[in-house]
Write a protein that holds these residues in place. Structure first.
Motif, PDB file in Angstrom:
ATOM      1  N   VAL A   6       0.721  -1.221   0.051  1.00 36.35           N
ATOM      2  CA  VAL A   6       0.077  -0.060  -0.099  1.00 36.35           C
ATOM      3  C   VAL A   6       0.874   1.138   0.101  1.00 36.35           C
ATOM      4  N   HIS A   7       0.307   2.118  -0.457  1.00 29.11           N
ATOM      5  CA  HIS A   7       0.972   3.741  -0.517  1.00 29.11           C
ATOM      6  C   HIS A   7       0.090   4.711  -0.040  1.00 29.11           C
ATOM      7  N   GLU A   8       0.384   5.203   1.096  1.00 28.21           N
ATOM      8  CA  GLU A   8      -0.385   6.248   1.689  1.00 28.21           C
ATOM      9  C   GLU A   8      -2.060   5.659   1.838  1.00 28.21           C
ATOM     10  N   GLY A   9      -2.318   4.540   2.088  1.00 25.66           N
ATOM     11  CA  GLY A   9      -3.536   3.901   2.527  1.00 25.66           C
ATOM     12  C   GLY A   9      -4.096   3.255   1.293  1.00 25.66           C
ATOM     13  N   ARG A  10      -3.608   3.600   0.018  1.00 29.58           N
ATOM     14  CA  ARG A  10      -4.239   3.129  -1.083  1.00 29.58           C
ATOM     15  C   ARG A  10      -3.261   1.956  -1.522  1.00 29.58           C
ATOM     16  N   LEU A  11      -4.111   0.918  -2.097  1.00 33.06           N
ATOM     17  CA  LEU A  11      -3.553  -0.580  -2.712  1.00 33.06           C
ATOM     18  C   LEU A  11      -2.762  -0.252  -3.732  1.00 33.06           C
ATOM     19  N   ILE A  12      -1.559  -0.716  -3.839  1.00 28.48           N
ATOM     20  CA  ILE A  12      -0.435  -0.660  -4.828  1.00 28.48           C
ATOM     21  C   ILE A  12      -1.042  -1.781  -6.038  1.00 28.48           C
ATOM     22  N   THR A 217       8.010   1.317  -5.944  1.00 27.75           N
ATOM     23  CA  THR A 217       6.765   1.899  -5.552  1.00 27.75           C
ATOM     24  C   THR A 217       6.717   2.702  -4.128  1.00 27.75           C
ATOM     25  N   GLY A 218       7.818   2.577  -3.539  1.00 28.79           N
ATOM     26  CA  GLY A 218       7.833   3.401  -2.320  1.00 28.79           C
ATOM     27  C   GLY A 218       8.664   4.415  -2.369  1.00 28.79           C
ATOM     28  N   ILE A 219       9.851   4.661  -1.214  1.00 29.45           N
ATOM     29  CA  ILE A 219      10.293   5.750  -1.097  1.00 29.45           C
ATOM     30  C   ILE A 219      11.785   5.864  -1.753  1.00 29.45           C
ATOM     31  N   MET A 220      12.190   4.846  -2.590  1.00 27.24           N
ATOM     32  CA  MET A 220      13.239   4.678  -3.065  1.00 27.24           C
ATOM     33  C   MET A 220      13.237   4.722  -4.820  1.00 27.24           C
ATOM     34  N   GLN A 221      14.061   5.461  -5.412  1.00 29.53           N
ATOM     35  CA  GLN A 221      14.016   5.729  -6.837  1.00 29.53           C
ATOM     36  C   GLN A 221      15.420   4.887  -7.222  1.00 29.53           C
ATOM     37  N   ALA A 222      15.070   4.463  -8.605  1.00 23.54           N
ATOM     38  CA  ALA A 222      16.112   3.732  -9.272  1.00 23.54           C
ATOM     39  C   ALA A 222      17.544   4.281  -9.127  1.00 23.54           C
ATOM     40  N   ASP A 223      17.534   5.484  -9.621  1.00 25.81           N
ATOM     41  CA  ASP A 223      18.841   6.171  -9.464  1.00 25.81           C
ATOM     42  C   ASP A 223      19.490   6.659  -7.938  1.00 25.81           C
ATOM     43  N   GLU A 224      18.902   6.069  -7.102  1.00 29.55           N
ATOM     44  CA  GLU A 224      19.610   6.374  -5.660  1.00 29.55           C
ATOM     45  C   GLU A 224      20.163   4.926  -5.272  1.00 29.55           C
ATOM     46  N   ILE A 225      20.145   3.733  -6.033  1.00 28.17           N
ATOM     47  CA  ILE A 225      20.490   2.888  -5.590  1.00 28.17           C
ATOM     48  C   ILE A 225      21.943   2.707  -5.554  1.00 28.17           C
ATOM     49  N   ASP A 226      22.463   3.261  -6.466  1.00 26.42           N
ATOM     50  CA  ASP A 226      24.083   3.042  -6.838  1.00 26.42           C
ATOM     51  C   ASP A 226      24.793   4.074  -5.547  1.00 26.42           C
ATOM     52  N   ARG A 227      24.137   4.836  -4.517  1.00 24.02           N
ATOM     53  CA  ARG A 227      24.518   5.438  -3.525  1.00 24.02           C
ATOM     54  C   ARG A 227      25.080   4.445  -2.183  1.00 24.02           C
ATOM     55  N   PHE A 228      24.389   3.242  -2.478  1.00 20.81           N
ATOM     56  CA  PHE A 228      24.800   2.467  -1.467  1.00 20.81           C
ATOM     57  C   PHE A 228      25.841   1.553  -1.579  1.00 20.81           C
ATOM     58  N   TYR A 230      25.995  -1.529  -1.021  1.00 18.64           N
ATOM     59  CA  TYR A 230      25.284  -3.062  -1.348  1.00 18.64           C
ATOM     60  C   TYR A 230      24.185  -2.802  -2.333  1.00 18.64           C
ATOM     61  N   ARG A 231      24.009  -3.736  -3.016  1.00 14.70           N
ATOM     62  CA  ARG A 231      22.882  -3.884  -3.860  1.00 14.70           C
ATOM     63  C   ARG A 231      21.830  -5.003  -3.676  1.00 14.70           C
ATOM     64  N   PRO A 232      20.645  -4.643  -4.016  1.00 13.58           N
ATOM     65  CA  PRO A 232      19.589  -5.897  -3.984  1.00 13.58           C
ATOM     66  C   PRO A 232      19.781  -6.815  -5.075  1.00 13.58           C
ATOM     67  N   TYR A 233      19.489  -8.024  -4.700  1.00  7.00           N
ATOM     68  CA  TYR A 233      19.651  -9.333  -5.605  1.00  7.00           C
ATOM     69  C   TYR A 233      18.645  -8.829  -7.042  1.00  7.00           C
ATOM     70  N   ARG A 234      17.377  -8.236  -7.028  1.00  8.98           N
ATOM     71  CA  ARG A 234      16.776  -7.717  -8.136  1.00  8.98           C
ATOM     72  C   ARG A 234      16.203  -6.444  -7.723  1.00  8.98           C
ATOM     73  N   VAL A 235      15.882  -5.730  -8.822  1.00  8.70           N
ATOM     74  CA  VAL A 235      15.060  -4.534  -8.827  1.00  8.70           C
ATOM     75  C   VAL A 235      13.816  -4.563  -9.689  1.00  8.70           C
ATOM     76  N   VAL A 236      12.641  -4.492  -9.388  1.00  6.84           N
ATOM     77  CA  VAL A 236      11.497  -4.459 -10.214  1.00  6.84           C
ATOM     78  C   VAL A 236      10.718  -3.248  -9.954  1.00  6.84           C
ATOM     79  N   PRO A 237       9.886  -2.890 -11.059  1.00  2.00           N
ATOM     80  CA  PRO A 237       8.883  -1.837 -10.750  1.00  2.00           C
ATOM     81  C   PRO A 237       7.951  -1.878  -9.785  1.00  2.00           C
ATOM     82  N   SER A 238       7.530  -3.162  -9.714  1.00  2.00           N
ATOM     83  CA  SER A 238       6.284  -3.050  -8.665  1.00  2.00           C
ATOM     84  C   SER A 238       6.310  -4.599  -8.407  1.00  2.00           C
ATOM     85  N   ILE A 239       5.646  -4.907  -7.077  1.00  2.00           N
ATOM     86  CA  ILE A 239       5.383  -6.462  -6.615  1.00  2.00           C
ATOM     87  C   ILE A 239       4.793  -6.929  -7.428  1.00  2.00           C
ATOM     88  N   ALA A 240       3.674  -6.416  -8.405  1.00  2.00           N
ATOM     89  CA  ALA A 240       3.094  -6.900  -9.437  1.00  2.00           C
ATOM     90  C   ALA A 240       3.797  -7.525 -10.372  1.00  2.00           C
TER      91      ALA A 240
END
Length: 246
Positions: A6-12, A217-228, A230-240
């Motif tokens: 959910v995002h701000e109470g609304r279903l993603i 779909t939340g607080i993190m944007q794709a262009d912010e990942i490289d600041r860290f 460590y990396r996630p195993y995968r990045v996807v646009p949405s849980i869908a």
């Protein structure tokens, strides 16, 4: 939960299909949140109102993780609590006494109405020897009017006044993840952590030995990942995008 289902109470879009698919194939899962305000039953109702139906046993909060930790460390102990029903209920259920009379712990959680009087009492108790535990390190939380100070920010205030740093239980502490794995009788090597924050969800999953998936779909944007570092195993646009892979 927030930013993934959910995002701000609304279903993603697609989140309901993801949860339904998990239940359909019998995959054990937990919905995690660092928010300690609400009880699992409260959160179950909020999710149902958004269109996601799941059993209350599938919700794991920082308040429940904190109660599990305290029950393991000092069973049948006592605590002075700054927080709301999600936290006080979790502590009552493990047999803790809530008191301001020489408690074993001061437990700081999240609330929308932090009381100066309650924070002052917490400071005095910690200076008198109470151990300091906080449900999560999140410095701010969202609201319809903008950000609000959250547990981490108030913990910093108390620490400055006491010279004592709290032990944070919630994400990114892998302790919360380990307790969640135990709850569903799962092993880290066969479990995936799906989250929307690199600094809590992904690092907690990594440190607990799990594969990690970051959704955008939340607080993190794709262009912010490289600041860290460590990396996630995968990045996807949405849980869908994960529904067909279950």
């Amino acid at each position: 939960m927030d930013g993934v289902l959910v995002h701000e109470g609304r279903l993603i879009p697609g989140a309901d299909a993801f949860v339904s698919r998990l239940r359909e194939v019998g995959k054990p899962f937990l919905v995690l949140t660092n928010n300690s305000i609400y009880t699992p039953r409260d959160l179950q109702f909020r999710l149902r109102s958004s269109g996601i139906d799941l059993p209350v046993e599938s919700i794991w909060t920082s308040a429940l993780a904190t109660a599990t930790f305290l029950d393991d460390q000092r069973p049948q102990g006592s605590a002075y609590v700054v927080g709301e029903a999600g936290l006080t209920t979790a502590l009552h259920e493990i047999g803790y006494v809530l008191t301001d009379n020489s408690p074993d712990y001061v437990v700081l959680g999240e609330t929308r109405t932090y009381s100066f009087e309650a924070v002052t009492t917490a400071i005095r108790l910690i200076r008198s020897g109470a151990r300091f535990v906080a449900t999560n390190p999140d410095a701010t939380g969202p609201s319809s009017d903008g950000v609000l100070p959250a547990t981490g920010a108030v913990a910093a205030l108390i620490s400055r006044a006491t010279g004592v740093s709290p032990y944070f239980i919630g994400k990114p502490n892998p302790l919360m993840m380990r307790a969640a794995l135990n709850r569903v009788q799962a092993h880290s090597e066969t479990t995936v952590m799906v989250g929307d924050r690199m600094d809590t969800d992904i690092v907690a999953g990594l440190e607990a030995g799990m594969r990690t998936v970051l959704v955008l779909t939340g607080i993190m944007q794709a262009d912010e990942i490289d600041r860290f570092p460590y990396r996630p195993y995968r990045v996807v646009p949405s849980i869908a995008d994960l529904v067909d892979e279950i």
